[in-house]
Design an enzyme around this catalytic site. Structure first.
Site, PDB file in Angstrom:
ATOM      1  CG  ASP A   1      28.466   6.740-113.005  1.00  0.00           C
ATOM      2  OD1 ASP A   1      28.512   7.710-113.936  1.00  0.00           O
ATOM      3  OD2 ASP A   1      28.977   7.019-111.819  1.00  0.00           O
TER       4      ASP A   1
ATOM      5  CG  ASN B   1      28.979   6.405-120.376  1.00  0.00           C
ATOM      6  OD1 ASN B   1      29.253   5.226-120.115  1.00  0.00           O
ATOM      7  ND2 ASN B   1      27.777   6.771-120.753  1.00  0.00           N
TER       8      ASN B   1
ATOM      9  NE  ARG C   1      34.254   8.226-113.242  1.00  0.00           N
ATOM     10  CZ  ARG C   1      33.410   7.562-112.219  1.00  0.00           C
ATOM     11  NH1 ARG C   1      33.894   7.092-111.394  1.00  0.00           N
ATOM     12  NH2 ARG C   1      32.058   7.443-112.334  1.00  0.00           N
TER      13      ARG C   1
ATOM     14  CG  HIS D   1      28.362  10.256-123.031  1.00  0.00           C
ATOM     15  ND1 HIS D   1      27.938   9.781-121.660  1.00  0.00           N
ATOM     16  CD2 HIS D   1      28.814  11.383-122.791  1.00  0.00           C
ATOM     17  CE1 HIS D   1      28.302  10.608-120.859  1.00  0.00           C
ATOM     18  NE2 HIS D   1      28.610  11.697-121.337  1.00  0.00           N
TER      19      HIS D   1
ATOM     20  CB  SER E   1      20.053  12.097-112.929  1.00  0.00           C
ATOM     21  OG  SER E   1      21.155  13.021-112.835  1.00  0.00           O
TER      22      SER E   1
ATOM     23  CG  ASN F   1      23.080  13.294-115.291  1.00  0.00           C
ATOM     24  OD1 ASN F   1      22.575  12.137-115.773  1.00  0.00           O
ATOM     25  ND2 ASN F   1      24.062  13.492-114.551  1.00  0.00           N
TER      26      ASN F   1
ATOM     27  NE  ARG G   1      26.829   5.035-109.519  1.00  0.00           N
ATOM     28  CZ  ARG G   1      26.344   6.409-109.305  1.00  0.00           C
ATOM     29  NH1 ARG G   1      25.337   6.291-108.505  1.00  0.00           N
ATOM     30  NH2 ARG G   1      26.658   7.318-109.891  1.00  0.00           N
TER      31      ARG G   1
ATOM     32  CB  SER H   1      23.194   9.130-108.452  1.00  0.00           C
ATOM     33  OG  SER H   1      24.567   8.882-107.907  1.00  0.00           O
TER      34      SER H   1
HETATM   35  C1  IPE Z   1      24.018   8.597-112.387  1.00  0.00           C
HETATM   36  O1  IPE Z   1      25.425   9.078-112.592  1.00  0.00           O
HETATM   37  C2  IPE Z   1      23.043   9.022-113.626  1.00  0.00           C
HETATM   38  C3  IPE Z   1      23.207   8.209-114.608  1.00  0.00           C
HETATM   39  C4  IPE Z   1      23.901   7.199-114.586  1.00  0.00           C
HETATM   40  C5  IPE Z   1      22.498   8.616-115.862  1.00  0.00           C
HETATM   41  P1  IPE Z   1      26.035  10.359-112.291  1.00  0.00           P
HETATM   42  O2  IPE Z   1      27.220  10.315-112.696  1.00  0.00           O
HETATM   43  O3  IPE Z   1      25.095  11.605-112.635  1.00  0.00           O
HETATM   44  O4  IPE Z   1      26.077  10.512-110.566  1.00  0.00           O
HETATM   45  P2  IPE Z   1      26.919  11.241-109.649  1.00  0.00           P
HETATM   46  O5  IPE Z   1      27.025  12.701-110.035  1.00  0.00           O
HETATM   47  O6  IPE Z   1      28.464  10.730-109.827  1.00  0.00           O
HETATM   48  O7  IPE Z   1      26.491  10.880-108.368  1.00  0.00           O
HETATM   49  C1  IPE Z   2      27.257   7.953-117.106  1.00  0.00           C
HETATM   50  O1  IPE Z   2      28.439   8.240-117.396  1.00  0.00           O
HETATM   51  C2  IPE Z   2      26.232   8.623-118.293  1.00  0.00           C
HETATM   52  C3  IPE Z   2      25.386   9.777-117.720  1.00  0.00           C
HETATM   53  C4  IPE Z   2      25.354  10.355-116.483  1.00  0.00           C
HETATM   54  C5  IPE Z   2      24.460  10.311-118.893  1.00  0.00           C
HETATM   55  P1  IPE Z   2      29.377   9.430-116.782  1.00  0.00           P
HETATM   56  O2  IPE Z   2      28.936  10.753-117.968  1.00  0.00           O
HETATM   57  O3  IPE Z   2      28.388   9.990-115.615  1.00  0.00           O
HETATM   58  O4  IPE Z   2      30.686   9.193-116.507  1.00  0.00           O
HETATM   59  P2  IPE Z   2      31.662   9.659-115.365  1.00  0.00           P
HETATM   60  O5  IPE Z   2      30.915   9.201-114.222  1.00  0.00           O
HETATM   61  O6  IPE Z   2      31.970  10.993-115.610  1.00  0.00           O
HETATM   62  O7  IPE Z   2      33.018   8.646-115.553  1.00  0.00           O
HETATM   63 MG    MG Z   3      28.786   9.568-113.489  1.00  0.00          MG
END
Ligand code: IPE
Ligand code: IPE
Ligand code: MG
Length: 244
Positions: A16, A18, A20, A33, A61, A64, A183, A191
């Site tokens: 998680d 990417n 931010r 990403h 997920s 997502n 995590r 999640s």
């Molecule tokens: C969990 O991260 C899914 C993956 C890392 C692929 P999310 O960014 O989707 O989770 P939440 O929304 O913060 O719970």
């Molecule tokens: C995790 O990074 C990758 C996926 C969920 C696909 P995020 O895209 O959730 O990054 P943040 O949480 O918004 O920083």
């Molecule tokens: Mg995230």
């Protein structure tokens, strides 16, 4: 120091942060990403180098899919590119890739790239890489229930035959339980990641965003894990998997 006798059998990584990571650098989320994917490759070399047998990655997920269409499309294209590009690397590493998740509504091109990767790496004996893509832990339980119900209805099994072992055989993959879940990015939640397999997992949370989570950070997580006292509900100290 990492103790070889106390290695986890199965590690899960919720990759998680990417978005931010990119935002902090005034870059588009898509670049975050991409950086995450680059980092993953390095991390996997490190992981399989230290003989970890089972790794589960949370890549995308079921929830997502509710993100902006542009981001979803970018990620789907990134998966196709990566699976094609890294097929040979993974094969050469001897890693057997499996996937957990639902087929629908993945675009056909993604599904094809996934199946090609599974096929190309199926003889791998060094380790198993379970990629959770279009994956939701609650749906995994729903899908397992449906599979078992069908078997009962078809007369293949009786209600009395439903055991913990049978449930595990009917999950997306029959893997050992998770020992450690890492995590990144500071969120302290699961999640919907492998909720069945996580029953007795140790959790490790770090504020570091996934693209910046390096081999040395992974080692820190391992050391933290090795210092935990796992009891599995018993009152005496149970040694970590592997034992001393
Ligand atoms: C969990 O991260 C899914 C993956 C890392 C692929 P999310 O960014 O989707 O989770 P939440 O929304 O913060 O719970
Ligand atoms: C995790 O990074 C990758 C996926 C969920 C696909 P995020 O895209 O959730 O990054 P943040 O949480 O918004 O920083
Ligand atoms: Mg995230």
């Amino acid at each position: 120091m990492i103790e070889n006798s106390k290695m986890p059998t199965h590690v899960g990584i919720i990759m998680d942060g990417n978005g931010r990571f990119a935002k902090e650098r005034n870059l588009p989320r898509s670049l975050g990403h991409q950086e995450g994917a680059k980092n993953l490759k390095e991390l996997l070399y490190h992981i399989y180098d230290m003989n970890l047998k089972y790794v589960s990655l949370f890549a995308f997920s079921t929830e997502n899919f509710e993100r902006e269409e542009k981001e979803v499309r970018f990620l789907m294209d990134l998966f196709v590119t990566l699976f094609k590009k890294e097929l040979k690397t993974l094969k050469d590493l001897g890693v057997k890739v499996v996937f957990s998740g639902r087929k629908e509504p993945l675009p056909e091109r993604v599904w094809e790239a996934m199946m090609d990767l599974v096929d190309a790496t199926k003889e791998g004996t060094k380790g198993i890489l379970n990629i959770c893509l279009n994956y939701g832990g609650q749906y995994e339980i729903v899908d397992m229930t449906k599979k078992i119900a069908e078997k009962v209805l078809e007369g293949q099994i009786k209600i009395e035959d439903i055991t913990k072992e049978l449930v595990e055989k009917n999950l997306y993959q029959n893997l050992p339980p998770l020992d450690l879940i890492i995590r990144t990015s500071g969120e302290q939640r699961i999640s919907n990641f492998m909720i069945y397999q996580a029953a007795y997992a140790e959790y490790y949370f770090t504020d570091t965003y996934f693209p910046a989570f390096k081999a040395k950070d992974f080692d820190e997580a391992l050391i933290a894990y090795q210092n935990r006292n796992r009891r599995f509900g018993k009152n005496e100290t149970k040694e970590l998997s592997g034992n001393e």
